[in-house]
Write a protein that holds these residues in place. Sequence first.
Motif, PDB file in Angstrom:
ATOM      1  N   ALA A   1      -3.678  -5.010   9.897  1.00  0.00           N
ATOM      2  CA  ALA A   1      -3.057  -3.776   9.686  1.00  0.00           C
ATOM      3  C   ALA A   1      -4.047  -2.822   8.827  1.00  0.00           C
ATOM      4  O   ALA A   1      -4.143  -1.639   8.990  1.00  0.00           O
ATOM      5  N   ARG A   2      -4.312  -3.308   7.378  1.00  0.00           N
ATOM      6  CA  ARG A   2      -4.872  -2.777   6.603  1.00  0.00           C
ATOM      7  C   ARG A   2      -6.282  -1.989   7.058  1.00  0.00           C
ATOM      8  O   ARG A   2      -6.729  -0.981   6.887  1.00  0.00           O
TER       9      ARG A   2
ATOM     10  N   ALA B   1       9.229  -1.959   2.389  1.00  0.00           N
ATOM     11  CA  ALA B   1       8.852  -3.407   1.684  1.00  0.00           C
ATOM     12  C   ALA B   1       7.786  -4.201   2.839  1.00  0.00           C
ATOM     13  O   ALA B   1       7.893  -5.041   2.786  1.00  0.00           O
ATOM     14  N   ASN B   2       7.083  -3.281   3.380  1.00  0.00           N
ATOM     15  CA  ASN B   2       6.076  -3.710   4.411  1.00  0.00           C
ATOM     16  C   ASN B   2       6.695  -4.672   5.363  1.00  0.00           C
ATOM     17  O   ASN B   2       6.201  -5.721   5.757  1.00  0.00           O
ATOM     18  N   LEU B   3       7.816  -4.308   5.910  1.00  0.00           N
ATOM     19  CA  LEU B   3       8.412  -5.011   6.810  1.00  0.00           C
ATOM     20  C   LEU B   3       8.283  -4.700   8.387  1.00  0.00           C
ATOM     21  O   LEU B   3       8.757  -5.291   9.406  1.00  0.00           O
ATOM     22  N   GLY B   4       7.370  -3.689   8.305  1.00  0.00           N
ATOM     23  CA  GLY B   4       7.008  -2.871   9.824  1.00  0.00           C
ATOM     24  C   GLY B   4       6.707  -4.223  10.827  1.00  0.00           C
ATOM     25  O   GLY B   4       7.274  -4.062  11.875  1.00  0.00           O
ATOM     26  N   PRO B   5       5.701  -4.828  10.378  1.00  0.00           N
ATOM     27  CA  PRO B   5       5.118  -5.983  11.266  1.00  0.00           C
ATOM     28  C   PRO B   5       6.227  -6.833  11.700  1.00  0.00           C
ATOM     29  O   PRO B   5       6.342  -7.289  13.077  1.00  0.00           O
TER      30      PRO B   5
ATOM     31  N   TYR C   1       0.084  -8.501  10.487  1.00  0.00           N
ATOM     32  CA  TYR C   1      -0.192  -8.636   8.999  1.00  0.00           C
ATOM     33  C   TYR C   1      -1.625  -8.736   8.802  1.00  0.00           C
ATOM     34  O   TYR C   1      -2.177  -8.346   7.952  1.00  0.00           O
TER      35      TYR C   1
ATOM     36  N   THR D   1       6.959   3.216  13.092  1.00  0.00           N
ATOM     37  CA  THR D   1       5.876   3.507  12.308  1.00  0.00           C
ATOM     38  C   THR D   1       5.581   4.911  12.056  1.00  0.00           C
ATOM     39  O   THR D   1       4.689   5.224  11.290  1.00  0.00           O
TER      40      THR D   1
ATOM     41  N   THR E   1       3.748 -10.456  15.077  1.00  0.00           N
ATOM     42  CA  THR E   1       4.023 -10.110  13.509  1.00  0.00           C
ATOM     43  C   THR E   1       2.872 -10.468  12.601  1.00  0.00           C
ATOM     44  O   THR E   1       2.188  -9.758  11.674  1.00  0.00           O
TER      45      THR E   1
END
Length: 282
Positions: A73-74, A184-188, A70, A175, A66
């Motif tokens: 990822a970007r 809410a950016n909870l993918g990781p 984070y 994904t 996780t």
Amino acid sequence: MTEEKRQGGRSGLIGELSAEFAGTMVLILFGCGVVAQVVAAGALTEPPGALGDHDSIAWAWGLGVTLGVYVAARLSGAHINPAVTVSLAAFKGFPWSKVLPYTLAQTLGAFVAALLVRWNYTEVLAAADPKHTFKTQFVFSTLPGNGGLPVSEWGALRDQIIGTAILVLLIFAVTDLLNSPPGANLGPFIIGLIVVAIGMAWGADAGYAINPARDFGPRLASFLTGYDTAWRDQYGNLYFWVPIVGPLIGGLVGAALYKLLISRFLPVAGQQEVGRTPAPES
């Protein structure tokens, strides 16, 4: 023209590789670190298990994923796993020209992180296992049956194919913007939970490496710092190839299953069936 465009593609790739290095390093700092604490330091404490157990290992590996995602990822998409990179190239259009650079960056990140764990736990590893044997080799790299169960390298290969197929299938699912990805950016966080679940359900036969960089980088680091049997398993067989080949095959299997069973049936962007959860914008 933006600054990013003026800098050109090469600097863009450097940023991506830097992110893959950093993300994988974070993963291994937590992953190998928790195994060192539970296996090595735990062997020196009373009562046994005072510093953790299998569940704490599974949770720390998942949280490491996780946090690594984070971090990266970007810039890079946070593959932090060559099996994921290869699967994305085969099924999602990721450039094949980037597969080898990404893999090298991931492996280097894992290698550096393992060296830091090895250095930090120097005294503990020496006290728990003065000859640096398979007893603490498991801190850095995987073994069939975790070094104790009656599992051969072929059984471990089977396990790695299945485990990585599960991982990649689920990563593709959470994904995919045309499916129902976490908001809410909870993918990781969800991807980390996938790794926790795999560790708890598929961790016995081969230590759920499910990531060639995760295993090879730390294995090389341990070999260079005193673990002479790092390339072999407890039976004396060459084993290092299993957590490389198995995940690469398994990742492709998982990606193919997702395409066969799910993605080809999903609506195209913009379509919305009555009564269905609204899909994210393309």
